[in-house]
Design a protein around this motif. Structure first.
Motif, PDB file in Angstrom:
ATOM      1  N   GLN A   1      28.961  57.935   7.275  1.00  0.00           N
ATOM      2  CA  GLN A   1      27.610  58.332   7.644  1.00  0.00           C
ATOM      3  C   GLN A   1      26.769  58.560   6.392  1.00  0.00           C
ATOM      4  OE1 GLN A   1      28.062  61.739  10.163  1.00  0.00           O
ATOM      5  NE2 GLN A   1      28.484  60.518  11.971  1.00  0.00           N
ATOM      6  N   ASP A   2      27.356  59.151   5.359  1.00  0.00           N
ATOM      7  CA  ASP A   2      26.616  59.382   4.123  1.00  0.00           C
ATOM      8  C   ASP A   2      26.192  58.067   3.485  1.00  0.00           C
ATOM      9  OD1 ASP A   2      26.882  62.084   4.471  1.00  0.00           O
ATOM     10  OD2 ASP A   2      28.546  62.303   3.065  1.00  0.00           O
ATOM     11  N   GLN A   3      27.010  57.026   3.614  1.00  0.00           N
ATOM     12  CA  GLN A   3      26.667  55.733   3.040  1.00  0.00           C
ATOM     13  C   GLN A   3      25.481  55.110   3.774  1.00  0.00           C
ATOM     14  OE1 GLN A   3      30.326  53.548   3.266  1.00  0.00           O
ATOM     15  NE2 GLN A   3      30.912  54.098   1.198  1.00  0.00           N
ATOM     16  N   HIS A   4      25.301  55.426   5.049  1.00  0.00           N
ATOM     17  CA  HIS A   4      24.225  54.834   5.836  1.00  0.00           C
ATOM     18  C   HIS A   4      22.924  55.616   5.709  1.00  0.00           C
ATOM     19  CE1 HIS A   4      26.838  51.876   7.605  1.00  0.00           C
ATOM     20  NE2 HIS A   4      27.680  52.815   7.971  1.00  0.00           N
ATOM     21  N   ASN A   5      22.968  56.842   5.284  1.00  0.00           N
ATOM     22  CA  ASN A   5      21.764  57.646   5.132  1.00  0.00           C
ATOM     23  C   ASN A   5      21.220  57.460   3.730  1.00  0.00           C
ATOM     24  OD1 ASN A   5      21.978  58.671   7.716  1.00  0.00           O
ATOM     25  ND2 ASN A   5      23.264  60.353   7.073  1.00  0.00           N
ATOM     26  N   VAL A   6      20.233  56.600   3.614  1.00  0.00           N
ATOM     27  CA  VAL A   6      19.646  56.305   2.314  1.00  0.00           C
ATOM     28  C   VAL A   6      18.598  57.361   1.997  1.00  0.00           C
ATOM     29  CG1 VAL A   6      18.369  54.597   0.988  1.00  0.00           C
ATOM     30  CG2 VAL A   6      20.036  53.859   2.689  1.00  0.00           C
ATOM     31  N   PRO A   7      18.710  57.994   0.855  1.00  0.00           N
ATOM     32  CA  PRO A   7      17.717  59.024   0.516  1.00  0.00           C
ATOM     33  C   PRO A   7      16.365  58.381   0.205  1.00  0.00           C
ATOM     34  CG  PRO A   7      19.167  58.640  -1.331  1.00  0.00           C
ATOM     35  CD  PRO A   7      19.719  57.842  -0.178  1.00  0.00           C
ATOM     36  N   SER A   8      15.326  59.150   0.352  1.00  0.00           N
ATOM     37  CA  SER A   8      13.995  58.692   0.007  1.00  0.00           C
ATOM     38  C   SER A   8      13.938  58.483  -1.504  1.00  0.00           C
ATOM     39  CB  SER A   8      12.961  59.726   0.444  1.00  0.00           C
ATOM     40  OG  SER A   8      11.682  59.310   0.048  1.00  0.00           O
ATOM     41  N   ASP A   9      13.643  57.269  -1.919  1.00  0.00           N
ATOM     42  CA  ASP A   9      13.663  56.959  -3.337  1.00  0.00           C
ATOM     43  C   ASP A   9      12.551  55.966  -3.650  1.00  0.00           C
ATOM     44  OD1 ASP A   9      14.241  56.488  -5.975  1.00  0.00           O
ATOM     45  OD2 ASP A   9      16.186  55.565  -5.626  1.00  0.00           O
ATOM     46  N   SER A  10      11.368  56.466  -3.938  1.00  0.00           N
ATOM     47  CA  SER A  10      10.252  55.580  -4.242  1.00  0.00           C
ATOM     48  C   SER A  10      10.464  54.854  -5.567  1.00  0.00           C
ATOM     49  CB  SER A  10       8.938  56.360  -4.263  1.00  0.00           C
ATOM     50  OG  SER A  10       8.994  57.367  -5.243  1.00  0.00           O
ATOM     51  N   ALA A  11      11.299  55.412  -6.437  1.00  0.00           N
ATOM     52  CA  ALA A  11      11.575  54.756  -7.718  1.00  0.00           C
ATOM     53  C   ALA A  11      12.289  53.428  -7.492  1.00  0.00           C
ATOM     54  CB  ALA A  11      12.413  55.668  -8.616  1.00  0.00           C
ATOM     55  N   TRP A  12      13.203  53.370  -6.503  1.00  0.00           N
ATOM     56  CA  TRP A  12      13.889  52.109  -6.181  1.00  0.00           C
ATOM     57  C   TRP A  12      12.867  51.064  -5.757  1.00  0.00           C
ATOM     58  CZ3 TRP A  12      13.729  49.339  -1.671  1.00  0.00           C
ATOM     59  CH2 TRP A  12      14.551  48.208  -1.614  1.00  0.00           C
ATOM     60  N   TYR A  13      11.941  51.439  -4.886  1.00  0.00           N
ATOM     61  CA  TYR A  13      10.920  50.501  -4.414  1.00  0.00           C
ATOM     62  C   TYR A  13      10.052  50.038  -5.579  1.00  0.00           C
ATOM     63  CZ  TYR A  13       7.068  48.500  -1.772  1.00  0.00           C
ATOM     64  OH  TYR A  13       6.126  47.649  -1.282  1.00  0.00           O
ATOM     65  N   GLN A  14       9.647  50.959  -6.433  1.00  0.00           N
ATOM     66  CA  GLN A  14       8.798  50.612  -7.568  1.00  0.00           C
ATOM     67  C   GLN A  14       9.513  49.658  -8.518  1.00  0.00           C
ATOM     68  OE1 GLN A  14       5.523  51.649  -7.737  1.00  0.00           O
ATOM     69  NE2 GLN A  14       5.441  50.052  -9.278  1.00  0.00           N
ATOM     70  N   ARG A  15      10.816  49.906  -8.780  1.00  0.00           N
ATOM     71  CA  ARG A  15      11.585  48.990  -9.647  1.00  0.00           C
ATOM     72  C   ARG A  15      11.666  47.605  -9.012  1.00  0.00           C
ATOM     73  NH1 ARG A  15      14.987  53.350  -9.852  1.00  0.00           N
ATOM     74  NH2 ARG A  15      16.458  52.333  -8.440  1.00  0.00           N
ATOM     75  N   THR A  16      11.899  47.565  -7.695  1.00  0.00           N
ATOM     76  CA  THR A  16      12.000  46.290  -7.003  1.00  0.00           C
ATOM     77  C   THR A  16      10.655  45.569  -7.033  1.00  0.00           C
ATOM     78  OG1 THR A  16      13.683  47.268  -5.580  1.00  0.00           O
ATOM     79  CG2 THR A  16      12.748  45.196  -4.855  1.00  0.00           C
ATOM     80  N   TRP A  17       9.576  46.298  -6.810  1.00  0.00           N
ATOM     81  CA  TRP A  17       8.224  45.732  -6.859  1.00  0.00           C
ATOM     82  C   TRP A  17       7.941  45.186  -8.258  1.00  0.00           C
ATOM     83  CZ3 TRP A  17       4.140  45.186  -3.426  1.00  0.00           C
ATOM     84  CH2 TRP A  17       2.890  44.900  -3.981  1.00  0.00           C
ATOM     85  N   ASP A  18       8.248  45.985  -9.275  1.00  0.00           N
ATOM     86  CA  ASP A  18       7.992  45.561 -10.657  1.00  0.00           C
ATOM     87  C   ASP A  18       8.824  44.340 -11.042  1.00  0.00           C
ATOM     88  OD1 ASP A  18       6.181  47.627 -10.942  1.00  0.00           O
ATOM     89  OD2 ASP A  18       7.606  48.961 -11.964  1.00  0.00           O
ATOM     90  N   GLY A  19      10.014  44.219 -10.465  1.00  0.00           N
ATOM     91  CA  GLY A  19      10.897  43.095 -10.796  1.00  0.00           C
ATOM     92  C   GLY A  19      10.626  41.841  -9.990  1.00  0.00           C
ATOM     93  N   ALA A  20       9.772  41.921  -8.982  1.00  0.00           N
ATOM     94  CA  ALA A  20       9.477  40.753  -8.145  1.00  0.00           C
ATOM     95  C   ALA A  20       8.558  39.798  -8.901  1.00  0.00           C
ATOM     96  CB  ALA A  20       8.829  41.203  -6.840  1.00  0.00           C
ATOM     97  N   HIS A  21       8.836  38.519  -8.819  1.00  0.00           N
ATOM     98  CA  HIS A  21       8.021  37.505  -9.485  1.00  0.00           C
ATOM     99  C   HIS A  21       7.211  36.764  -8.436  1.00  0.00           C
ATOM    100  CE1 HIS A  21      10.148  38.216 -13.204  1.00  0.00           C
ATOM    101  NE2 HIS A  21      11.284  38.150 -12.525  1.00  0.00           N
ATOM    102  N   CYS A  22       5.893  36.897  -8.515  1.00  0.00           N
ATOM    103  CA  CYS A  22       5.015  36.255  -7.539  1.00  0.00           C
ATOM    104  C   CYS A  22       3.677  35.977  -8.222  1.00  0.00           C
ATOM    105  CB  CYS A  22       4.823  37.159  -6.322  1.00  0.00           C
ATOM    106  SG  CYS A  22       3.743  36.448  -5.070  1.00  0.00           S
ATOM    107  N   ASN A  23       3.225  34.728  -8.154  1.00  0.00           N
ATOM    108  CA  ASN A  23       1.936  34.396  -8.750  1.00  0.00           C
ATOM    109  C   ASN A  23       0.839  34.289  -7.683  1.00  0.00           C
ATOM    110  OD1 ASN A  23       2.718  32.055  -7.510  1.00  0.00           O
ATOM    111  ND2 ASN A  23       2.485  30.746  -9.305  1.00  0.00           N
ATOM    112  N   LYS A  24       1.156  34.742  -6.463  1.00  0.00           N
ATOM    113  CA  LYS A  24       0.180  34.718  -5.384  1.00  0.00           C
ATOM    114  C   LYS A  24      -0.047  36.149  -4.909  1.00  0.00           C
ATOM    115  CE  LYS A  24       1.902  30.181  -4.099  1.00  0.00           C
ATOM    116  NZ  LYS A  24       3.135  30.084  -4.821  1.00  0.00           N
ATOM    117  N   TYR A  25       0.314  36.442  -3.660  1.00  0.00           N
ATOM    118  CA  TYR A  25       0.165  37.801  -3.120  1.00  0.00           C
ATOM    119  C   TYR A  25       1.551  38.325  -2.748  1.00  0.00           C
ATOM    120  CZ  TYR A  25      -1.135  41.681  -0.130  1.00  0.00           C
ATOM    121  OH  TYR A  25      -1.266  42.930   0.409  1.00  0.00           O
TER     122      TYR A  25
END
Length: 124
Positions: free
Chosen positions: A42-66
């Motif tokens: 159950q602990d493995q399925h409960n992902v804590p709130s982590d905006s830093a993970w989203y920000q890292r993923t956003w920053d690492g995404a490569h997109c020249n459009k939208y």
């Protein structure tokens, strides 16, 4: 004498290990015991709130459009963004380059967009 004691000891050890294996089998078979294992799963399925993970993923995404904020998909226009959960959501384009994702709610295909259109017209 010593052989009898040693043989008795091995027989006892064999019986204990067989009983232990039998109990483990039934615990796994019927979901008993394993409370710690179940809690760990159950602990493995409960992902804590982590905006830093989203920000890292956003920053690492490569997109020249939208880059779609909900799915991180790279599309030509914002209204081309896919719904994050297409199995249970339907994308409805509202016009003027905007779109929303709404729950299908068990309705037949296209029913959600029909109801939204009726609501926009003030009929629903």
């Amino acid at each position: 004498m010593f052989r009898n004691v040693l043989a008795s000891f091995w027989a006892l050890l064999l019986l204990v290990s067989a009983a232990q294996a039998q109990f483990q089998f039934f615990e796994h078979m019927f979901g008993g015991g394993g409370g710690q294992q179940q809690q760990h799963q159950q602990d493995q399925h409960n992902v804590p709130s982590d905006s830093a993970w989203y920000q890292r993923t956003w920053d690492g995404a490569h997109c020249n459009k939208y880059l779609c904020p909900g799915t991180l998909a790279c599309v030509h226009f914002p209204h081309h963004c896919p719904c994050p959960h297409p199995d249970v959501e339907e994308k409805v384009e509202l016009g003027e380059g905007s779109a929303i994702c709404v729950s299908k709610g068990g309705y037949k295909p296209g029913e959600a967009s029909r109801k939204i259109e009726l609501a926009r017209k003030g009929v629903l």
